[in-house]
Enzyme design. Structure first.
Site, PDB file in Angstrom:
ATOM      1  N   ASP A  74      24.289 -16.770   1.847  1.00 11.91           N
ATOM      2  CA  ASP A  74      25.099 -15.605   1.478  1.00 11.91           C
ATOM      3  C   ASP A  74      26.365 -15.993   0.728  1.00 11.91           C
ATOM      4  O   ASP A  74      26.728 -15.357  -0.262  1.00 11.91           O
ATOM      5  CB  ASP A  74      25.469 -14.798   2.732  1.00 11.91           C
ATOM      6  CG  ASP A  74      24.257 -14.151   3.371  1.00 11.91           C
ATOM      7  OD1 ASP A  74      23.246 -13.962   2.666  1.00 11.91           O
ATOM      8  OD2 ASP A  74      24.314 -13.848   4.575  1.00 11.91           O
ATOM      9  N   GLU A 105      26.800 -17.581   6.522  1.00 12.73           N
ATOM     10  CA  GLU A 105      25.942 -16.420   6.673  1.00 12.73           C
ATOM     11  C   GLU A 105      26.853 -15.212   6.890  1.00 12.73           C
ATOM     12  O   GLU A 105      27.865 -15.292   7.595  1.00 12.73           O
ATOM     13  CB  GLU A 105      25.007 -16.611   7.879  1.00 12.73           C
ATOM     14  CG  GLU A 105      24.114 -15.436   8.178  1.00 12.73           C
ATOM     15  CD  GLU A 105      22.887 -15.361   7.283  1.00 12.73           C
ATOM     16  OE1 GLU A 105      21.921 -14.670   7.666  1.00 12.73           O
ATOM     17  OE2 GLU A 105      22.892 -15.978   6.195  1.00 12.73           O
ATOM     18  N   LYS A 107      27.019 -11.226   8.210  1.00 11.13           N
ATOM     19  CA  LYS A 107      26.348 -10.181   8.979  1.00 11.13           C
ATOM     20  C   LYS A 107      27.342  -9.061   9.278  1.00 11.13           C
ATOM     21  O   LYS A 107      28.554  -9.226   9.153  1.00 11.13           O
ATOM     22  CB  LYS A 107      25.803 -10.749  10.292  1.00 11.13           C
ATOM     23  CG  LYS A 107      24.721 -11.804  10.120  1.00 11.13           C
ATOM     24  CD  LYS A 107      23.459 -11.217   9.536  1.00 11.13           C
ATOM     25  CE  LYS A 107      22.327 -12.224   9.483  1.00 11.13           C
ATOM     26  NZ  LYS A 107      21.101 -11.664   8.857  1.00 11.13           N
TER      27      LYS A 107
END
Length: 240
Positions: A74, A105, A107
């Site tokens: 990401d 990452e 989220k």
């Protein structure tokens, strides 16, 4: 004329701005992919605006000279000053492993499931081969620099695990683990970082978690120094 500015106010506004953007993305975009892309862009913009210009942040894949690729990451923070090549292929960015400082990452929430997903992504980068050549300079040649320890982390808007003990337990990991997370942030609640000297994770609740996280990340990036000198011929061997 004296300016009526306060450093505390500037830092608070930085945190508020990022948290507001992440919250807006979550409320405005219903499609999960679009929502995810929006959150990634918020963090990428933060890094590109506030990190020194030697660093660049983008969504990308990472490749090594053995023709091995990471999963899609990401946010990759990589060296732009000394990176000899960055591939742009079919609208995808592909970065050589030698140029990478950190991978994240992204989220919506900080949860056990997302911690495991982040570890998997981080490990896919750390398993890649990194070349390093001796470095010529005016007085001679420096020995080849050992590869840096790539920083791995997880970025989120909210912390699902409000109990510090629960979060600490889910973050427990071995130093030798390829998926070890060095740092992370839940913008609404806390940031965490791995203390190398003590071999343990520290979680800190903070009203300005984003700004506190950014300072810790800057400190970890400083400790990395400069990326190694890439062996161009190791990549050139794949020319047919």
């Amino acid at each position: 004329m004296a300016l009526d500015w306060q450093l505390s106010e500037l830092l608070e506004n930085l945190h508020t701005d990022v948290q507001h953007k992440l919250s807006t993305v979550r409320k405005s975009f219903k499609h999960s992919v679009v929502k995810g892309d929006g959150a990634e862009n918020v963090w990428v913009d933060l890094f590109n605006q506030y990190l020194p210009e030697r660093y660049c942040a983008s969504r990308a894949f990472v490749v090594d000279s053995n023709n091995q690729f990471s999963e899609q990451i990401d946010v990759v923070i990589y060296d732009r000053q000394y990176s000899p090549f960055i591939f742009h292929y079919a609208e995808q960015l592909i970065i050589p492993a030698e140029s990478v400082y950190a991978v994240f990452e992204v989220k919506q929430t900080l949860s056990k499931e997302h911690i495991e997903a982040a570890r998997k992504k981080v490990a896919s980068v750390r398993r890649l081969h990194v070349t390093s050549l001796p470095i010529p300079h005016a007085g001679g040649v420096y020995a080849a620099k050992p590869p840096i320890e790539i920083i791995g982390g997880l970025l989120a808007l909210e912390n699902e695990q409000k109990m510090s003990e629960t979060l600490n337990r889910n973050l427990e990991q071995q130093k030798e683990d390829k998926g070890l997370l060095n740092i992370g942030c839940a913008a609404d609640d806390c940031f965490f970082f791995y203390e190398k000297n003590r071999h343990e994770m520290t979680v800190k609740q903070h009203s300005k978690a984003t700004t506190a996280f950014l300072f810790e990340l800057l400190s970890q990036l400083q400790s990395c120094g400069t990326v190694p000198m890439i062996d161009i011929h190791a990549y050139g061997q794949w020319l047919k």
